[in-house]
Write a protein that holds these residues in place. Structure first.
Motif, short mmCIF file in Angstrom:
data_model
loop_
_atom_site.label_atom_id
_atom_site.label_comp_id
_atom_site.label_asym_id
_atom_site.label_seq_id
_atom_site.Cartn_x
_atom_site.Cartn_y
_atom_site.Cartn_z
N LEU A 103 0.99 -1.42 0.14
CA LEU A 103 0.25 -0.44 -0.06
C LEU A 103 1.03 0.88 -0.24
CD1 LEU A 103 -3.18 -1.10 2.09
CD2 LEU A 103 -2.85 -1.58 -0.05
N MET A 104 1.89 1.47 0.28
CA MET A 104 2.58 2.15 0.49
C MET A 104 3.08 2.30 -0.24
SD MET A 104 5.04 2.70 3.68
CE MET A 104 5.86 3.96 3.21
N PHE A 125 -7.26 -6.19 -8.39
CA PHE A 125 -7.74 -5.91 -7.95
C PHE A 125 -9.08 -7.83 -8.16
CE2 PHE A 125 -11.05 -6.03 -4.83
CZ PHE A 125 -10.69 -6.14 -3.55
N ALA A 126 -9.42 -8.10 -8.89
CA ALA A 126 -10.32 -9.19 -9.26
C ALA A 126 -9.16 -10.19 -9.62
CB ALA A 126 -11.63 -9.22 -10.49
N ARG A 127 -8.49 -9.86 -10.17
CA ARG A 127 -7.61 -10.86 -10.39
C ARG A 127 -6.54 -11.17 -9.37
NH1 ARG A 127 -2.20 -8.81 -14.10
NH2 ARG A 127 -1.89 -8.46 -11.95
N SER A 128 -5.86 -10.28 -8.27
CA SER A 128 -5.36 -10.34 -7.60
C SER A 128 -6.20 -10.95 -6.13
CB SER A 128 -5.05 -8.65 -6.60
OG SER A 128 -4.09 -8.51 -7.29
N TRP A 129 -7.72 -10.87 -5.75
CA TRP A 129 -8.72 -11.78 -5.04
C TRP A 129 -8.60 -12.78 -5.39
CZ3 TRP A 129 -13.92 -9.45 -4.32
CH2 TRP A 129 -14.93 -9.54 -2.78
N PHE A 130 -8.77 -13.64 -6.91
CA PHE A 130 -8.58 -14.51 -6.75
C PHE A 130 -7.11 -15.66 -7.17
CE2 PHE A 130 -7.22 -18.07 -10.31
CZ PHE A 130 -8.12 -18.78 -10.09
N MET A 188 -4.37 -5.31 -2.43
CA MET A 188 -5.74 -5.64 -2.15
C MET A 188 -6.40 -6.75 -2.47
SD MET A 188 -7.72 -1.40 -3.81
CE MET A 188 -8.93 -2.34 -3.06
N GLY A 189 -5.87 -7.55 -2.82
CA GLY A 189 -5.66 -9.19 -3.08
C GLY A 189 -5.71 -9.43 -1.49
#
Length: 413
Positions: A71-72, A240-245, A365-366
């Motif tokens: 996040l930084m 984000f969606a890819r990382s969440w998966f 964010m994932g």
């Protein structure tokens, strides 16, 4: 301020050849950096056993690492876009070196937190500037260059299960001291990179004087500002969606197959290693394919191509799952480096910022998404959660709303 803007666009890539030695060195250092970062989650079972930590305390350690390392990154990128900082690279890895020593010798929970924060700061400093170095050395092969750089990081992450099995489990917490050698090697190589980077900054001052019109086209910037902002926001959401998966597979799929197939923890980890390893291979090939067939096309293919296979994964047997999870890893991470290059071309004057947004914020964010998946697993059950995660790649349909590669070029010419 104008000088800072010019320095944030280090090279006119079309006029330079690809500097492969620099790309291979920065890619290798990316592997070393992410291997250092992987020491932290690999140590969770060790720390739990030696210090009696609760799952909440372990979760806070993971949060501390992700907050600083991911996040930084956009903040670091914003700063270095204005003030390119070649020697921030080796200095950042010095923080990681101290953090590794701290986590190996820590005898209190708060010392572990401080050590993890230092490792995260080192990683947050490295990634935006490392991505800039890859951009600077790319010549006219930006996709390939970013692939070489990013595949190093993905390979370093894939080493986590091996790190735990070979070093940390036999030698315990003190075994992390062996990674000071890794950190030391990374620092030495980054001193070499920093020297080359400094010379490139000197060269670009001459180039920028000849090309003032590039940064003064304010009318074009105003005209297309809405398109650029919308596209960056959509791209962050897609990553984000890819990382969440990705987090769903790496965090919860092992538990699912242990329950469904009756596997041991070690056997289940093989599936995760296959997913990460083929993902690293996909990351490498995605860049050259994007150079040839278009970046938006590869982003679309990586999401929608993996979607039906991901949806099938929870319903196949253990042998078929080996094959399927390998193919899914290759396809979905083929866009890992491509999304970074696409963002850099959308906002060519903010290389560090957009790299931090895509690699740091969106991917980080994932980890937040994995917390939500954990809550969902408690609420609706593990099987339903895995099926939900398998539906996430279908969000790739939104890629159709991104401007084509030709439109991106039109915006900036």
């Amino acid at each position: 301020m104008q000088e800072a803007k010019k320095l944030s666009m280090p090279l006119t890539n079309e006029e330079k050849t690809t500097v492969y030695p620099i790309l291979f060195v920065i890619g290798f250092v990316h592997l070393l950096n992410d291997a250092l970062q992987s020491v932290v989650p690999a140590m969770f079972p060790i720390l739990q056993g030696s210090m009696g930590l609760t799952f909440t305390q372990i979760g806070l350690i993971g949060f501390a690492l992700n907050f600083t390392s991911s996040l930084m990154q956009p903040l670091v990128g914003m700063y270095t876009d204005k003030r390119p900082s070649p020697y921030a690279l080796p200095i950042g890895l010095c923080f990681s070196f101290i953090g590794i020593v701290g986590i190996a010798l820590a005898n209190s929970y708060w010392l572990i937190i401080v050590s993890v924060l230092l490792i995260g700061i080192g990683s947050a400093t490295f990634h935006p500037e490392g991505s800039r170095v890859a951009y600077m050395a790319a010549g006219n092969k930006r996709g390939l260059a970013q692939s070489i750089y990013q595949v190093g990081g993905n390979s370093g992450q894939a080493l986590a299960p091996l790190i735990a099995a070979i070093i940390l489990i036999p030698f315990g917490q003190r075994g992390a001291l062996s990674f000071t050698v890794v950190a030391g090697l990374a620092i030495i190589l980054l001193l070499y990179i920093a020297k080359w980077y400094s010379n490139e900054i000197k060269n670009v001052r001459t180039v920028s004087i000849k090309k003032k019109s590039h940064s003064n086209n304010t009318e074009t910037n105003k005209k297309h500002k809405k398109i650029i902002v919308f596209s960056i926001c959509l791209l962050i959401f897609l990553v984000f969606a890819r990382s969440w998966f990705h987090a769903g597979i790496t965090s919860f799929y092992a538990f699912y197959i242990i329950n469904e197939y009756g596997l041991t923890i070690t056997e289940a980890q093989i599936y995760i290693f296959i997913f990460l390893a083929t993902g690293a291979v996909g990351t490498f090939f995605g860049g050259p394919l994007a150079d040839r067939y278009g970046k938006r096309n590869i982003i679309l293919l990586s999401m929608l191509g993996s979607a039906p296979l991901a949806l099938l994964l929870p319903f196949v047997g253990p042998f078929t799952a080996y094959i399927l999870i390998g193919i899914i890893g290759f396809i979905i991470l083929s866009s890992f480096s491509v999304t970074v290059v696409y963002a850099q071309e959308l906002v060519p004057g903010k290389i560090g910022t957009v790299s931090g947004l895509i690699v740091g914020l969106a991917f980080g964010m994932g980890a937040v998404g994995s917390v939500a998946l954990g809550w969902l697993a408690d609420l609706i059950g593990l099987t339903n959660t895995i099926i939900f995660a398998a539906c996430l790649p279908f969000i790739g349909l939104l890629t159709f709303f991104l401007p084509s590669d030709e439109k991106v070029k039109e915006i900036h010419h």
